[in-house]
Design a protein around this motif. Structure first.
Motif, PDB file in Angstrom:
ATOM      1  N   VAL A  61      14.033   5.420  26.023  1.00 38.42           N
ATOM      2  CA  VAL A  61      13.491   4.223  25.367  1.00 38.42           C
ATOM      3  C   VAL A  61      13.076   3.192  26.415  1.00 38.42           C
ATOM      4  O   VAL A  61      13.769   2.968  27.400  1.00 38.42           O
ATOM      5  CB  VAL A  61      14.544   3.645  24.397  1.00 38.42           C
ATOM      6  CG1 VAL A  61      14.130   2.301  23.863  1.00 38.42           C
ATOM      7  CG2 VAL A  61      14.779   4.621  23.255  1.00 38.42           C
ATOM      8  N   GLU A  62      11.918   2.564  26.158  1.00 41.83           N
ATOM      9  CA  GLU A  62      11.362   1.570  27.076  1.00 41.83           C
ATOM     10  C   GLU A  62      11.115   0.244  26.361  1.00 41.83           C
ATOM     11  O   GLU A  62      11.033   0.206  25.131  1.00 41.83           O
ATOM     12  CB  GLU A  62      10.008   2.044  27.608  1.00 41.83           C
ATOM     13  CG  GLU A  62      10.015   3.364  28.318  1.00 41.83           C
ATOM     14  CD  GLU A  62       8.606   3.800  28.643  1.00 41.83           C
ATOM     15  OE1 GLU A  62       8.089   3.361  29.693  1.00 41.83           O
ATOM     16  OE2 GLU A  62       8.013   4.544  27.837  1.00 41.83           O
ATOM     17  N   ILE A  63      10.952  -0.799  27.140  1.00 43.23           N
ATOM     18  CA  ILE A  63      10.573  -2.101  26.587  1.00 43.23           C
ATOM     19  C   ILE A  63       9.266  -1.926  25.818  1.00 43.23           C
ATOM     20  O   ILE A  63       8.340  -1.271  26.283  1.00 43.23           O
ATOM     21  CB  ILE A  63      10.424  -3.149  27.706  1.00 43.23           C
ATOM     22  CG1 ILE A  63      11.792  -3.440  28.339  1.00 43.23           C
ATOM     23  CG2 ILE A  63       9.778  -4.428  27.176  1.00 43.23           C
ATOM     24  CD1 ILE A  63      11.725  -4.302  29.577  1.00 43.23           C
ATOM     25  N   GLY A  64       9.225  -2.475  24.614  1.00 38.60           N
ATOM     26  CA  GLY A  64       8.044  -2.378  23.760  1.00 38.60           C
ATOM     27  C   GLY A  64       8.137  -1.301  22.703  1.00 38.60           C
ATOM     28  O   GLY A  64       7.378  -1.321  21.740  1.00 38.60           O
ATOM     29  N   ASP A  65       9.064  -0.346  22.862  1.00 37.74           N
ATOM     30  CA  ASP A  65       9.267   0.664  21.824  1.00 37.74           C
ATOM     31  C   ASP A  65       9.893   0.010  20.601  1.00 37.74           C
ATOM     32  O   ASP A  65      10.685  -0.927  20.711  1.00 37.74           O
ATOM     33  CB  ASP A  65      10.196   1.781  22.308  1.00 37.74           C
ATOM     34  CG  ASP A  65       9.540   2.705  23.327  1.00 37.74           C
ATOM     35  OD1 ASP A  65       8.303   2.727  23.423  1.00 37.74           O
ATOM     36  OD2 ASP A  65      10.293   3.414  24.029  1.00 37.74           O
ATOM     37  N   ILE A  66       9.539   0.508  19.418  1.00 34.12           N
ATOM     38  CA  ILE A  66      10.166   0.050  18.175  1.00 34.12           C
ATOM     39  C   ILE A  66      11.215   1.094  17.805  1.00 34.12           C
ATOM     40  O   ILE A  66      10.894   2.266  17.648  1.00 34.12           O
ATOM     41  CB  ILE A  66       9.132  -0.092  17.046  1.00 34.12           C
ATOM     42  CG1 ILE A  66       8.070  -1.120  17.428  1.00 34.12           C
ATOM     43  CG2 ILE A  66       9.827  -0.495  15.735  1.00 34.12           C
ATOM     44  CD1 ILE A  66       6.903  -1.189  16.448  1.00 34.12           C
ATOM     45  N   VAL A  67      12.469   0.655  17.719  1.00 36.05           N
ATOM     46  CA  VAL A  67      13.563   1.589  17.449  1.00 36.05           C
ATOM     47  C   VAL A  67      14.355   1.177  16.218  1.00 36.05           C
ATOM     48  O   VAL A  67      14.355   0.015  15.814  1.00 36.05           O
ATOM     49  CB  VAL A  67      14.517   1.713  18.664  1.00 36.05           C
ATOM     50  CG1 VAL A  67      13.795   2.286  19.868  1.00 36.05           C
ATOM     51  CG2 VAL A  67      15.166   0.386  19.003  1.00 36.05           C
ATOM     52  N   LEU A  68      15.017   2.167  15.631  1.00 32.17           N
ATOM     53  CA  LEU A  68      15.962   1.943  14.548  1.00 32.17           C
ATOM     54  C   LEU A  68      17.332   1.962  15.199  1.00 32.17           C
ATOM     55  O   LEU A  68      17.761   2.989  15.730  1.00 32.17           O
ATOM     56  CB  LEU A  68      15.827   3.051  13.504  1.00 32.17           C
ATOM     57  CG  LEU A  68      16.670   2.920  12.241  1.00 32.17           C
ATOM     58  CD1 LEU A  68      16.211   1.715  11.420  1.00 32.17           C
ATOM     59  CD2 LEU A  68      16.578   4.191  11.419  1.00 32.17           C
ATOM     60  N   ALA A  69      18.001   0.811  15.217  1.00 32.64           N
ATOM     61  CA  ALA A  69      19.252   0.687  15.962  1.00 32.64           C
ATOM     62  C   ALA A  69      20.219  -0.254  15.251  1.00 32.64           C
ATOM     63  O   ALA A  69      19.800  -1.147  14.514  1.00 32.64           O
ATOM     64  CB  ALA A  69      18.974   0.164  17.373  1.00 32.64           C
ATOM     65  N   ARG A  70      21.492  -0.036  15.520  1.00 31.03           N
ATOM     66  CA  ARG A  70      22.539  -0.906  14.978  1.00 31.03           C
ATOM     67  C   ARG A  70      22.943  -1.908  16.056  1.00 31.03           C
ATOM     68  O   ARG A  70      23.294  -1.527  17.163  1.00 31.03           O
ATOM     69  CB  ARG A  70      23.748  -0.087  14.540  1.00 31.03           C
ATOM     70  CG  ARG A  70      24.840  -0.933  13.876  1.00 31.03           C
ATOM     71  CD  ARG A  70      25.993  -0.080  13.362  1.00 31.03           C
ATOM     72  NE  ARG A  70      25.555   0.935  12.417  1.00 31.03           N
ATOM     73  CZ  ARG A  70      25.346   0.729  11.117  1.00 31.03           C
ATOM     74  NH1 ARG A  70      25.524  -0.473  10.598  1.00 31.03           N
ATOM     75  NH2 ARG A  70      24.961   1.722  10.330  1.00 31.03           N
ATOM     76  N   VAL A  71      22.882  -3.198  15.682  1.00 29.74           N
ATOM     77  CA  VAL A  71      23.284  -4.281  16.578  1.00 29.74           C
ATOM     78  C   VAL A  71      24.269  -5.155  15.824  1.00 29.74           C
ATOM     79  O   VAL A  71      23.945  -5.670  14.749  1.00 29.74           O
ATOM     80  CB  VAL A  71      22.075  -5.131  17.028  1.00 29.74           C
ATOM     81  CG1 VAL A  71      22.520  -6.249  17.954  1.00 29.74           C
ATOM     82  CG2 VAL A  71      21.023  -4.267  17.693  1.00 29.74           C
ATOM     83  N   ALA A  72      25.473  -5.288  16.350  1.00 33.64           N
ATOM     84  CA  ALA A  72      26.497  -6.150  15.751  1.00 33.64           C
ATOM     85  C   ALA A  72      26.687  -5.861  14.262  1.00 33.64           C
ATOM     86  O   ALA A  72      26.768  -6.759  13.441  1.00 33.64           O
ATOM     87  CB  ALA A  72      26.171  -7.619  15.984  1.00 33.64           C
ATOM     88  N   GLY A  73      26.685  -4.582  13.901  1.00 32.19           N
ATOM     89  CA  GLY A  73      26.972  -4.178  12.533  1.00 32.19           C
ATOM     90  C   GLY A  73      25.788  -4.104  11.588  1.00 32.19           C
ATOM     91  O   GLY A  73      25.936  -3.686  10.448  1.00 32.19           O
TER      92      GLY A  73
END
Length: 113
Positions: free
Chosen positions: A44-56
């Motif tokens: 993954v690089e800067i500018g990619d759109i990802v599906l991710a969990r952040v702080a729940g």
């Protein structure tokens, strides 16, 4: 809804859905059809759109920074708001298309079964 989609992508499925909201305009407009596929988080690089969990919370947002030494990325919306850092284990997928238009720099990033 994003929790269920993240679960499917984490098990290897490529999923199409229509997220709502305006935080990713103009990259993704509300209710546009997006395709998310499993990703190798080390690519993954800067500018990619990802599906991710952040702080729940699960987000479909942009990678705004990469910290390879700590195996983590920073997730932000497209309006300058930083959601926070998350580790590679919480990056489920990458957006490969929006309304059928292929996203750039996808080659070599998809997780192989």
């Amino acid at each position: 809804m994003l929790d269920a989609i993240a679960g499917r992508v984490a098990t290897g499925a490529t999923v199409e859905f229509r997220p709502s909201g305006s935080s990713m305009v103009p990259l993704i407009r509300s209710r546009q059809l997006v395709t998310v596929a499993p990703v190798d988080p080390t690519t993954v690089e800067i500018g990619d759109i990802v599906l991710a969990r952040v702080a729940g919370t699960v987000y479909l947002h942009v990678v705004s920074a990469v910290d390879t030494s700590r195996a983590r990325v920073q997730i932000s919306n497209n309006r300058g708001r930083v959601n926070g850092w998350t580790n590679h284990a919480r990056i489920y997928g990458i957006c490969t298309a929006v309304d059928g238009a292929r996203r750039p720099r996808i080659d070599g990033k998809l997780r192989q079964p």
